[in-house]
Design an enzyme around this catalytic site. Structure first.
Site, PDB file in Angstrom:
ATOM      1  CB  SER A 116      -0.886  -0.008   1.251  1.00 58.79           C
ATOM      2  OG  SER A 116      -1.488   1.254   1.441  1.00 58.79           O
ATOM      3  CE1 TYR A 142      -6.492   4.661  -2.345  1.00 60.28           C
ATOM      4  CE2 TYR A 142      -4.965   4.301  -0.546  1.00 60.28           C
ATOM      5  CZ  TYR A 142      -6.179   4.065  -1.160  1.00 60.28           C
ATOM      6  OH  TYR A 142      -7.094   3.214  -0.570  1.00 60.28           O
ATOM      7  CB  THR A 168      -6.598   2.363  -5.269  1.00 57.77           C
ATOM      8  OG1 THR A 168      -5.736   1.278  -4.900  1.00 57.77           O
ATOM      9  CG2 THR A 168      -7.941   2.190  -4.587  1.00 57.77           C
ATOM     10  CE  LYS A 261      -6.985  -3.299  -4.083  1.00 53.61           C
ATOM     11  NZ  LYS A 261      -7.783  -2.395  -3.249  1.00 53.61           N
ATOM     12  CG  HIS A 285     -11.236   0.033  -0.777  1.00 53.62           C
ATOM     13  ND1 HIS A 285     -10.470   0.820  -1.612  1.00 53.62           N
ATOM     14  CD2 HIS A 285     -10.649   0.145   0.437  1.00 53.62           C
ATOM     15  CE1 HIS A 285      -9.485   1.381  -0.920  1.00 53.62           C
ATOM     16  NE2 HIS A 285      -9.564   0.976   0.331  1.00 53.62           N
TER      17      HIS A 285
HETATM   18  C1  LIG Z   1      -7.864  -2.110   6.825  1.00 49.32           C
HETATM   19  C2  LIG Z   1      -7.798  -2.077   5.347  1.00 49.32           C
HETATM   20  C3  LIG Z   1      -6.949  -1.178   4.722  1.00 49.32           C
HETATM   21  C4  LIG Z   1      -6.914  -1.110   3.340  1.00 49.32           C
HETATM   22  N1  LIG Z   1      -6.023  -0.275   2.747  1.00 49.32           N
HETATM   23  C5  LIG Z   1      -5.980  -0.218   1.401  1.00 49.32           C
HETATM   24  C6  LIG Z   1      -5.028   0.601   0.763  1.00 49.32           C
HETATM   25  O1  LIG Z   1      -4.203   1.245   1.383  1.00 49.32           O
HETATM   26  N2  LIG Z   1      -5.067   0.644  -0.588  1.00 49.32           N
HETATM   27  C7  LIG Z   1      -5.973  -0.077  -1.331  1.00 49.32           C
HETATM   28  O2  LIG Z   1      -5.985   0.010  -2.561  1.00 49.32           O
HETATM   29  N3  LIG Z   1      -6.847  -0.900  -0.734  1.00 49.32           N
HETATM   30  C8  LIG Z   1      -6.860  -0.993   0.601  1.00 49.32           C
HETATM   31  N4  LIG Z   1      -7.724  -1.847   1.200  1.00 49.32           N
HETATM   32  C9  LIG Z   1      -8.590  -2.724   0.383  1.00 49.32           C
HETATM   33  C10 LIG Z   1      -7.868  -4.053   0.080  1.00 49.32           C
HETATM   34  O3  LIG Z   1      -6.820  -3.848  -0.825  1.00 49.32           O
HETATM   35  C11 LIG Z   1      -8.795  -5.097  -0.519  1.00 49.32           C
HETATM   36  O4  LIG Z   1      -9.424  -4.576  -1.656  1.00 49.32           O
HETATM   37  C12 LIG Z   1      -9.836  -5.657   0.455  1.00 49.32           C
HETATM   38  O5  LIG Z   1      -9.332  -5.732   1.763  1.00 49.32           O
HETATM   39  C13 LIG Z   1     -10.262  -7.044  -0.003  1.00 49.32           C
HETATM   40  O6  LIG Z   1     -11.251  -7.568   0.819  1.00 49.32           O
HETATM   41  P1  LIG Z   1     -10.991  -8.636   2.014  1.00 49.32           P
HETATM   42  O7  LIG Z   1     -10.375  -7.859   3.114  1.00 49.32           O
HETATM   43  O8  LIG Z   1     -12.355  -9.119   2.299  1.00 49.32           O
HETATM   44  O9  LIG Z   1     -10.076  -9.705   1.465  1.00 49.32           O
HETATM   45  C14 LIG Z   1      -7.751  -1.954   2.575  1.00 49.32           C
HETATM   46  C15 LIG Z   1      -8.583  -2.871   3.211  1.00 49.32           C
HETATM   47  C16 LIG Z   1      -8.600  -2.956   4.586  1.00 49.32           C
HETATM   48  C17 LIG Z   1      -9.490  -3.972   5.234  1.00 49.32           C
HETATM   49  C1  LIG Z   2      -7.488   9.242   1.869  1.00 50.90           C
HETATM   50  C2  LIG Z   2      -7.558   7.740   1.634  1.00 50.90           C
HETATM   51  C3  LIG Z   2      -6.867   6.961   2.701  1.00 50.90           C
HETATM   52  C4  LIG Z   2      -7.116   5.507   2.562  1.00 50.90           C
HETATM   53  C5  LIG Z   2      -6.393   4.745   3.637  1.00 50.90           C
HETATM   54  C6  LIG Z   2      -6.248   3.299   3.433  1.00 50.90           C
HETATM   55  C7  LIG Z   2      -7.415   2.588   2.863  1.00 50.90           C
HETATM   56  O1  LIG Z   2      -7.487   2.380   1.676  1.00 50.90           O
HETATM   57  C8  LIG Z   2      -8.485   2.089   3.709  1.00 50.90           C
HETATM   58  O2  LIG Z   2      -9.370   1.386   3.187  1.00 50.90           O
HETATM   59  O3  LIG Z   2      -8.521   2.382   4.906  1.00 50.90           O
END
Ligand SMILES: Cc1cc2nc3c(=O)[nH]c(=O)nc-3n(C[C@H](O)[C@H](O)[C@H](O)COP(=O)(O)O)c2cc1C
Ligand SMILES: CCCCCCC(=O)C(=O)O
Length: 398
Positions: A116, A142, A168, A261, A285
């Site tokens: 990330s 991002y 993303t 994504k 997400h």
């Molecule tokens: C706590 C958390 C933080 C996340 N942070 C990001 C991120 O920084 N960038 C991003 O593209 N997706 C982020 N995601 C989404 C994940 O990449 C992913 O799409 C998602 O967790 C998939 O679902 P699952 O947790 O049910 O496997 C985040 C998801 C969670 C749960």
């Molecule tokens: C301003 C966007 C911050 C997103 C931080 C990480 C993320 O994707 C999430 O789901 O939490």
């Protein structure tokens, strides 16, 4: 010799659900709330799971399944099995060495990790922990409102050895996460976001940007927080478009593939392909952005049918069983990703915990393939799935 389940798991937990239950007891309330949460009424996060239960496997038998081959290739790189790790933010809050442990586990199990932008470890340290650029990792981007900052980051991750940028596209603004609004997520003082150039030493004394944005209850307040964040270059750019953004990213890198994504419709999948994306990740997400969207496995069908094999299609969201992976592949996905399951493993026991989670998914996939008569990923076909018939008793083949 193939590993048996007993050798792989000489101790418990044995399912992703058990890892999740243990993580809940280990993580601080605000960290748990942040990681487990979906947006608003949690409809899409639940739908991600429920959709898998509606897909029924139609197994074939008597097919000599002595040897099961789970190897999958993406951009010319062979991975041991088709389950990689989705990007998720702030992994040092979960445990151990955070992203470094996740990287070690992904390399140890010969699979893909996507780091990330909001990681608590630098992109260079993560590649080092993975054993160098041979790891074939991707970086999640991002795009910031400060484009020069994003351009610098792209050059940096390219130099570090990342093979693709996963841009993303589902986060022009933050989803409405009620848990996050109630319990403040704090990044304690020693932790930082080294890929975001956010070097503010007082960060841990201030509310997180996410919370400030979500707490704004009227437009004026929201504008004030947005403006402050924009000045620090911390905000995602909400003005991204198909016409402008992929070409701009392409200009910043000569070696990395560009992956999109967060696509959930056939219409956007076609725009991604026409706009030159090298791969698509079907993702909502983890149900954290727009609540009320379909499950990703439902969206996968229309995306696969629109893309027609022109670029690889990956999917994430609610995958907690090897049989879920099997179902995604049967619907036409080339590769699956897991977000939270890897974090539950990290909370359980750092690198080892993440490896255990990956092992469970690999063993379950391999067993599902054997029991369904598929010796390799190519033999997993859509006709091996059905859904309950609405007009009577029985299963309608997909
Ligand atoms: C706590 C958390 C933080 C996340 N942070 C990001 C991120 O920084 N960038 C991003 O593209 N997706 C982020 N995601 C989404 C994940 O990449 C992913 O799409 C998602 O967790 C998939 O679902 P699952 O947790 O049910 O496997 C985040 C998801 C969670 C749960
Ligand atoms: C301003 C966007 C911050 C997103 C931080 C990480 C993320 O994707 C999430 O789901 O939490």
């Amino acid at each position: 010799m193939a590993k048996t389940d007993l050798e792989v798991h000489d101790d418990k937990p044995l399912t992703i659900a058990e890892f999740e239950a243990i993580a809940k007891t280990k993580l601080k309330q605000q960290v748990w709330d942040y990681y487990v949460s979906g947006a608003e009424d949690q409809i899409s996060i639940q739908r991600n799971r429920e959709a898998f239960t509606r897909l029924i496997i139609r197994p074939r038998v008597f097919r000599d399944v002595t040897k099961i081959d789970t190897a999958a290739t993406l951009f010319g790189k062979e991975y041991a099995f088709p389950v990689g790790i989705s990007p998720s933010a702030y992994q040092k809050l979960v445990g151990g060495d955070g992203e470094l442990d996740v990287a070690r586990a992904a390399t140890g199990r010969k699979t893909l990790m996507i780091l990330s932008t909001n990681a608590t470890c630098s992109c260079e340290d993560v590649i080092d922990a993975a054993g160098g650029p041979d790891a074939h990792f991707w970086f999640q981007l991002y795009v910031s409102q400060n484009r020069e900052k994003s351009a610098r980051l792209i050059r940096r991750v390219e130099a570090a050895g990342y093979k693709a940028l996963a841009v993303t596209v589902d986060t022009p603004v933050l989803g409405n996460r009620i848990n996050e609004r109630k319990t403040q997520l704090i990044l304690p003082a020693p932790l930082s976001l080294p890929n975001m150039e956010d070097t503010d030493p007082d960060r841990s004394k201030k509310p997180s940007l996410n919370r400030e944005l979500l707490q704004a209850t009227n437009r004026q307040e929201a504008d004030r927080v947005q403006e402050a964040a924009r000045e620090r270059g911390l905000l995602n750019d909400p003005s991204l478009t198909w016409n402008e953004t992929i070409p701009w990213i392409r200009k910043q890198t000569s070696t990395m593939k560009v992956v999109v994504k967060g696509v959930m419709t056939a219409e956007d999948a076609l725009l991604a392909v026409e706009g030159g994306a090298d791969a698509i990740v079907v993702s909502n997400h983890g149900g954290r952005q727009l609540d009320g969207v379909s499950s990703t496995v439902e969206a996968l069908v229309e995306v696969v049918d629109a893309v027609k094999g022109r670029v690889p299609v990956l999917v994430d969201g609610g995958i907690t069983r090897g049989s879920d992976v099997f179902k995604c592949l049967a619907l036409g996905a080339d590769f699956c990703l897991v977000g939270r399951p890897a974090l539950w493993g990290l909370a359980y026991d750092g690198r080892r915990g993440v490896e255990m989670v990956l092992d469970i998914l690999e063993r379950e996939l391999s067993r599902t393939m054997a029991l369904s008569g598929a010796r390799n990923l190519q033999e997993i076909q859509r006709g091996m799935l059905g859904v309950e018939r609405r007009d009577g008793f029985g299963i309608a083949k997909l």
